[in-house]
Design an enzyme around this catalytic site. Structure first.
Site, PDB file in Angstrom:
ATOM      1  N   ARG A  14      54.954  36.962  25.258  1.00 54.69           N
ATOM      2  CA  ARG A  14      54.760  37.012  23.803  1.00 54.69           C
ATOM      3  C   ARG A  14      56.025  37.492  23.104  1.00 54.69           C
ATOM      4  O   ARG A  14      56.424  36.954  22.065  1.00 54.69           O
ATOM      5  CB  ARG A  14      53.575  37.920  23.459  1.00 54.69           C
ATOM      6  CG  ARG A  14      52.214  37.266  23.658  1.00 54.69           C
ATOM      7  CD  ARG A  14      51.084  38.294  23.598  1.00 54.69           C
ATOM      8  NE  ARG A  14      49.768  37.654  23.636  1.00 54.69           N
ATOM      9  CZ  ARG A  14      49.189  37.182  24.735  1.00 54.69           C
ATOM     10  NH1 ARG A  14      49.834  37.275  25.904  1.00 54.69           N
ATOM     11  NH2 ARG A  14      47.993  36.631  24.678  1.00 54.69           N
ATOM     12  N   GLY A  81      50.833  29.220  32.299  1.00 56.99           N
ATOM     13  CA  GLY A  81      49.929  28.803  31.231  1.00 56.99           C
ATOM     14  C   GLY A  81      50.391  29.268  29.870  1.00 56.99           C
ATOM     15  O   GLY A  81      50.232  28.567  28.864  1.00 56.99           O
ATOM     16  N   ARG A 109      45.160  22.342  34.178  1.00 54.31           N
ATOM     17  CA  ARG A 109      44.543  23.328  33.287  1.00 54.31           C
ATOM     18  C   ARG A 109      44.353  22.728  31.888  1.00 54.31           C
ATOM     19  O   ARG A 109      45.161  21.938  31.411  1.00 54.31           O
ATOM     20  CB  ARG A 109      45.388  24.600  33.234  1.00 54.31           C
ATOM     21  CG  ARG A 109      45.461  25.307  34.577  1.00 54.31           C
ATOM     22  CD  ARG A 109      46.309  26.542  34.539  1.00 54.31           C
ATOM     23  NE  ARG A 109      45.716  27.599  33.716  1.00 54.31           N
ATOM     24  CZ  ARG A 109      46.250  28.802  33.569  1.00 54.31           C
ATOM     25  NH1 ARG A 109      47.399  29.097  34.185  1.00 54.31           N
ATOM     26  NH2 ARG A 109      45.665  29.710  32.816  1.00 54.31           N
ATOM     27  N   SER A 155      42.038  32.394  25.140  1.00 53.88           N
ATOM     28  CA  SER A 155      42.602  32.961  23.916  1.00 53.88           C
ATOM     29  C   SER A 155      44.057  32.541  23.726  1.00 53.88           C
ATOM     30  O   SER A 155      44.621  32.753  22.649  1.00 53.88           O
ATOM     31  CB  SER A 155      42.508  34.487  23.960  1.00 53.88           C
ATOM     32  OG  SER A 155      43.296  35.001  25.024  1.00 53.88           O
ATOM     33  N   GLN A 156      44.670  31.952  24.760  1.00 51.01           N
ATOM     34  CA  GLN A 156      46.091  31.617  24.657  1.00 51.01           C
ATOM     35  C   GLN A 156      46.368  30.558  23.603  1.00 51.01           C
ATOM     36  O   GLN A 156      47.432  30.569  22.976  1.00 51.01           O
ATOM     37  CB  GLN A 156      46.621  31.160  26.016  1.00 51.01           C
ATOM     38  CG  GLN A 156      46.696  32.280  27.040  1.00 51.01           C
ATOM     39  CD  GLN A 156      47.145  31.802  28.407  1.00 51.01           C
ATOM     40  OE1 GLN A 156      47.320  30.599  28.639  1.00 51.01           O
ATOM     41  NE2 GLN A 156      47.320  32.728  29.332  1.00 51.01           N
ATOM     42  N   ASP A 297      40.938  39.129  33.813  1.00 49.17           N
ATOM     43  CA  ASP A 297      41.987  39.091  34.829  1.00 49.17           C
ATOM     44  C   ASP A 297      41.794  40.170  35.887  1.00 49.17           C
ATOM     45  O   ASP A 297      42.443  40.130  36.939  1.00 49.17           O
ATOM     46  CB  ASP A 297      43.372  39.230  34.188  1.00 49.17           C
ATOM     47  CG  ASP A 297      43.911  37.911  33.675  1.00 49.17           C
ATOM     48  OD1 ASP A 297      43.297  36.862  33.965  1.00 49.17           O
ATOM     49  OD2 ASP A 297      44.946  37.911  32.977  1.00 49.17           O
ATOM     50  N   LYS A 324      41.315  29.078  35.141  1.00 43.11           N
ATOM     51  CA  LYS A 324      42.625  29.718  35.289  1.00 43.11           C
ATOM     52  C   LYS A 324      43.437  28.991  36.365  1.00 43.11           C
ATOM     53  O   LYS A 324      43.266  27.791  36.573  1.00 43.11           O
ATOM     54  CB  LYS A 324      42.420  31.192  35.634  1.00 43.11           C
ATOM     55  CG  LYS A 324      41.695  31.993  34.558  1.00 43.11           C
ATOM     56  CD  LYS A 324      42.594  32.319  33.398  1.00 43.11           C
ATOM     57  CE  LYS A 324      41.948  33.303  32.452  1.00 43.11           C
ATOM     58  NZ  LYS A 324      42.870  33.763  31.390  1.00 43.11           N
ATOM     59  N   ARG A 369      46.344  36.441  41.754  1.00 49.02           N
ATOM     60  CA  ARG A 369      45.331  37.490  41.620  1.00 49.02           C
ATOM     61  C   ARG A 369      44.348  37.495  42.794  1.00 49.02           C
ATOM     62  O   ARG A 369      43.821  38.546  43.162  1.00 49.02           O
ATOM     63  CB  ARG A 369      44.611  37.366  40.286  1.00 49.02           C
ATOM     64  CG  ARG A 369      45.572  37.457  39.101  1.00 49.02           C
ATOM     65  CD  ARG A 369      44.974  38.048  37.863  1.00 49.02           C
ATOM     66  NE  ARG A 369      45.950  38.057  36.788  1.00 49.02           N
ATOM     67  CZ  ARG A 369      46.905  38.977  36.634  1.00 49.02           C
ATOM     68  NH1 ARG A 369      47.001  39.966  37.518  1.00 49.02           N
ATOM     69  NH2 ARG A 369      47.745  38.926  35.639  1.00 49.02           N
ATOM     70  N   LYS A 395      54.323  35.297  41.195  1.00 52.49           N
ATOM     71  CA  LYS A 395      54.031  34.818  39.838  1.00 52.49           C
ATOM     72  C   LYS A 395      54.074  35.964  38.831  1.00 52.49           C
ATOM     73  O   LYS A 395      54.550  35.787  37.707  1.00 52.49           O
ATOM     74  CB  LYS A 395      52.661  34.137  39.822  1.00 52.49           C
ATOM     75  CG  LYS A 395      52.260  33.531  38.486  1.00 52.49           C
ATOM     76  CD  LYS A 395      50.931  32.798  38.617  1.00 52.49           C
ATOM     77  CE  LYS A 395      50.407  32.290  37.295  1.00 52.49           C
ATOM     78  NZ  LYS A 395      51.184  31.159  36.769  1.00 52.49           N
TER      79      LYS A 395
END
Length: 412
Positions: A14, A81, A109, A155-156, A297, A324, A369, A395
């Site tokens: 961001r 993403g 995705r 939300s991205q 997450d 995801k 993850r 990642k």
């Protein structure tokens, strides 16, 4: 012991976008240096936004022009993403031709809500199969105005549109409807304000962003709260104590609320102004249901250690986690069953029963993850877990395995 948790991916990418959109040179200090953030940084560079690294990548200087990019470019988003969702709205406010593409994993995705929103704003787009990547964008600036956004999948999309909004000629007024991962939107708005954006949110959820250039800013990246969940969980299951400096009551990251879930399992949790400490306090307690939709997450971190609890644990609100890097709900169920753990899966939920894990090779699905979550289970029950792709942690947390070893296996 103090854990060395790298900077937040969500904050780093961001901040890179906001710095690129600002008028002047911004300094992003203590950025996460990982596959996703390097891909984002390189994509900006391809678009003509230079990012200069300081010694040892201790800081990145980003020189923006206060407007969208110009020219022709082929940004490569790799597996990121955030790059695929944040960069197209920013590029649309500029002028030129941009072809966004990424790995096969990223191509799979969803991008539909973002594409529909950009088209509603007048952008000229040619998406790939299934409304995904590769995405060809012929940019000629964006007028802005009123917009409704489907944020029920991620939300991205909304964050990308919001961050580009000050560069639109009329700004933007967005109606959000169903929204997952609300803390990430709060993070986006807080950072936009740090860069000088004029943002207002009404009681009905409408967000208004006025047109005005961002101001260049000097800002420090917090440690990644999602990554910290693994060291916190490891302390809980080993009876150890871990402190993460830089994550405290003023954190911008909603995923720090994972420690509240650990508290329900019986761990001792202390959140101070500038650090958070978790201490294991005996066997984990289960017998509860927790909605982790806003901190999805970290749901895998809980799921991986749930077999060690004294009663079943049910995780709800995570349907969007199926979209995801992998179908994370299905992948966790698959791998837990491979470990001999009784697991019940629903569209938006997972119930994990207590059990003694048996040795299994974990299918990581190229998902960082999954690898990190099951590493915590393997730490608690040595010899249980092997990973088919241990390097996928690069990642977001390239030094993960070394740090876990330092904290919990090499310590006296």
């Amino acid at each position: 012991m103090a854990a060395r948790v790298p900077g937040s991916k969500s904050l780093t990418n961001r901040l890179l976008l906001l710095a690129a959109a600002a008028d002047g040179t911004s300094t992003v200090r203590a950025p996460l240096v990982s596959e996703d953030t390097v891909a984002f940084r390189q994509a900006l560079d391809v678009c003509g936004i230079p990012v200069q690294a300081g010694p040892g990548d201790t800081f990145w200087k980003v020189t923006g022009t206060g407007r969208g990019p110009t020219g022709s470019a082929r940004p490569w988003c790799a597996d990121a993403g955030t790059a695929a969702r944040f960069l197209p709205p920013f590029a649309a406010t500029g002028h030129g031709t941009f072809l966004f593409d990424g790995s096969s994993q990223l191509r799979a995705r969803p991008q539909r809500p973002l594409i529909e929103a950009l088209r509603a704003l007048g952008a000229d787009l040619e998406p790939g199969p299934g409304n995904g990547l590769p995405l060809l964008l012929r940019a000629r600036g964006v007028e802005g105005g009123d917009l409704s956004v489907d944020s029920s999948l991620s939300s991205q999309y909304l964050s990308g549109l919001l961050m580009a909004a000050p560069l639109m000629r009329r700004g933007l007024r967005i109606r959000t409807g169903d929204l997952v991962s609300r803390p990430y939107i709060d993070m986006t708005l807080a950072l936009m304000r740090r860069f000088g954006a004029d943002v207002e949110e009404s009681a009905d959820g409408t967000i208004r962003v006025a047109p005005r250039p961002y101001d260049a800013t000097d800002i420090v990246v917090e440690p990644d709260a999602s990554s910290a969940s693994y060291v916190f969980a490891a302390a809980a299951v080993t009876g150890g104590t871990v402190t993460v400096p830089g994550l405290g009551t003023e954190s911008l990251q909603g995923d720090l609320r994972f420690v509240d879930v650990l508290r329900r399992t019986g761990a001792d949790v202390r959140v101070g102004p500038t650090a958070t400490t978790v201490t294991g306090n005996g066997p984990l307690r289960g017998g509860f249901t927790v909605d982790m939709g806003e901190i999805s997450d970290t749901f895998m971190t809980l799921a991986a250690i749930a077999p060690l609890a004294d009663a079943p644990i049910t995780i709800t609100g995570v349907a969007h986690a199926r979209l995801k890097e992998s179908d994370r709900v299905a992948a966790m169920a698959e791998n837990l069953r491979a470990c001999g753990i009784e697991t019940a899966e629903g569209p938006d939920r997972l119930t994990i029963h207590p059990g003694t894990p048996r040795p299994a090779r974990i299918a990581c699905h190229r998902d960082h993850r999954i690898a990190m979550s099951f590493s915590v289970l393997g730490l608690a029950v040595p010899g249980t877990v092997s990973l088919d792709d241990p390097d996928c942690v690069a990642k977001t947390f390239p030094e993960f395995h070394d740090e876990i070893r330092r904290l919990f296996q090499d310590s006296p």
